[in-house]
Enzyme design. Structure first.
Site, PDB file in Angstrom:
ATOM      1  N   LYS A   1       0.847  -1.185   0.000  1.00 48.94           N
ATOM      2  CA  LYS A   1       0.000   0.000   0.000  1.00 48.94           C
ATOM      3  C   LYS A   1       0.889   1.244   0.000  1.00 48.94           C
ATOM      4  O   LYS A   1       1.747   1.387   0.872  1.00 48.94           O
ATOM      5  CB  LYS A   1      -0.899   0.019   1.238  1.00 48.94           C
ATOM      6  N   HIS A   2       0.701   2.116  -0.961  1.00 50.26           N
ATOM      7  CA  HIS A   2       1.421   3.388  -1.026  1.00 50.26           C
ATOM      8  C   HIS A   2       2.934   3.181  -0.922  1.00 50.26           C
ATOM      9  O   HIS A   2       3.625   3.845  -0.154  1.00 50.26           O
ATOM     10  CB  HIS A   2       0.904   4.356   0.026  1.00 50.26           C
TER      11      HIS A   2
ATOM     12  N   ASN B   1      12.047   6.118   7.802  1.00 48.70           N
ATOM     13  CA  ASN B   1      12.607   5.119   8.698  1.00 48.70           C
ATOM     14  C   ASN B   1      11.640   3.954   8.837  1.00 48.70           C
ATOM     15  O   ASN B   1      10.437   4.141   8.764  1.00 48.70           O
ATOM     16  CB  ASN B   1      12.863   5.713  10.084  1.00 48.70           C
TER      17      ASN B   1
ATOM     18  N   HIS C   1      13.810   5.137  -0.402  1.00 48.49           N
ATOM     19  CA  HIS C   1      12.970   6.308  -0.669  1.00 48.49           C
ATOM     20  C   HIS C   1      12.662   6.376  -2.166  1.00 48.49           C
ATOM     21  O   HIS C   1      13.454   5.922  -2.977  1.00 48.49           O
ATOM     22  CB  HIS C   1      13.657   7.600  -0.253  1.00 48.49           C
TER      23      HIS C   1
END
Length: 396
Positions: free
Chosen positions: A67-68, A234, A396
């Site tokens: 999800k996302h 994180n 990221h």
């Protein structure tokens, strides 16, 4: 297919949108059904890498629920106990015990059902009929896998009135060793993160008094680290019996990651409490309503919401007994043999204190904090075995 036009980017105002290969080669995917969007494909490609690495590291069929652009769940295809089948609501799925990939997805989807709602699925192995039957009943955006059986494909193509996203990926595709992306018109370039997390050397630097890691603990810590490799930082990940039971993603403070993931691990364990297993739900209650009701019943808000007069009648045939705070603490204390991975070092021992409350007995983290001594001391206080991997896994 060298280019796939998309409806829009992350948001409807972000047009035009497409995916393509910069070198003009063919895309490594085939859209078998549906019309995946920008975020769907981000989830698909990240989750596929995760399950592919889990399979390579463990030799077991693997699945992820995304999800996302972070995993809500990840697991390998170990058999499910009757209790897990019950709390994952798959005890009526035919052929489950004979399908490792179905067991893997049942675990990945079921561990955090709230977060997995509307997920994108990744499967390391061919999607079979049993797995498709699980996917069919859940709210989900799509699935990526190396292949599909004809029966599975027929089931999946009927989902969401024929619009369900089904993606087939070339399992042999290997991306270029250098990757790029643009932010604010500026191009970033870096070597791909090809670190291998099934390396025995990750368990050589053990600074704690307890230096014993069971084979199951090493497997679970590998699962945690590989999951973290594709989780927005994180992040920390609690794992037990071959599946992530709590993932804390994208928090600025590591202790908040540890608390968030620990709370999810506690909820996973509390769902196995006899009072929760025996909640007298009404027939026909929607799956999402049932999951939300269980979540509230376990939380501290049960008196104000699902158990107050005038409310419980919506969900139950009779008013359930309260699951008291004392009962919750007593039950959580029975959870043991939990493994915890972190994508970077733990800066203070408060993370270990919180992890201990959720049954953590094994830890893998990078090490290198100026307060490593305090972290080690806290582990020794509880007899926790901890390894310093020397590997950071920011994503990221």
């Amino acid at each position: 297919m060298k280019e796939l036009p998309l409806k829009y980017g992350c948001n409807p105002n972000q047009k035009p949108s497409r995916v393509y290969m910069a070198d003009g080669s063919e895309l490594p995917i085939e859209v078998v059904n549906g019309r995946p969007g920008y975020i769907n494909l981000l989830d698909a490609f990240n989750s596929w890498q995760l399950v592919k690495e889990l399979k390579q590291a463990t030799g077991l069929a693997s699945a992820a629920s995304f999800k996302h652009v972070s995993p809500a769940g990840a697991a390998v295809g170990l058999p499910l106990s009757d209790t897990l089948k019950h709390i994952y609501f798959v005890d009526d799925i035919p052929g489950l015990d004979e399908s490792p990939i179905a067991c893997a997805y049942a675990r990945a989807r079921g561990a955090d059902r709230m977060s997995s709602y509307g997920d994108f699925i990744a499967l390391s192995d061919t999607c079979d009929k049993t797995t498709a039957l699980i996917i069919k009943r859940e709210v989900s955006d799509g699935v990526i896998a190396p292949d599909y059986t004809p029966e599975a494909l027929e089931i999946l193509k009927e989902k969401r009135k024929g619009t369900y996203n089904v993606i087939k990926i070339d399992a042999n595709y290997k991306p270029a060793p250098v990757e790029t992306k643009q932010v604010f018109g500026v191009t970033f370039e870096q070597g791909r993160n090809e670190i291998q997390l099934d390396d025995p050397a990750l368990f050589e630097n053990i600074p704690t008094q307890n230096k014993t890691f069971s084979a199951e603990a090493k497997r679970d810590l590998m699962i945690a680290l590989i999951t973290l490799k594709y989780t927005q930082s994180n992040s920390v990940c609690y794992v037990k019996d071959g599946q992530a039971i709590g993932i804390g993603a994208g928090q600025q403070s590591r202790i908040h990651c540890t608390r968030l993931a620990g709370q999810k691990a506690d909820i996973w364990w509390l769902r196995q409490h006899p009072k929760v297993l025996n909640l007298p739900f009404k027939e026909g209650i929607r799956r999402a309503d049932r999951d939300n009701t269980i979540d509230v019943y376990i939380s501290e808000d049960e008196h104000d919401d699902v158990l107050r007069d005038g409310a419980w009648e919506q969900f139950f045939t009779e008013k359930p007994e309260v699951l008291t705070l004392a009962e919750k603490k007593e039950w959580i204390a029975k959870n043991t043999e939990v493994s915890l991975g972190s994508d970077a070092f733990f800066p203070f021992g408060d993370n270990i204190e919180r992890a201990h409350k959720s049954g953590v007995q094994y830890i893998a983290q990078a090490g290198g904090s100026v307060r490593d001594d305090h972290v080690i001391m806290t582990c020794d206080k509880y007899g926790i075995a901890m390894t310093f991997t020397g590997v950071r896994l920011f994503h990221h």
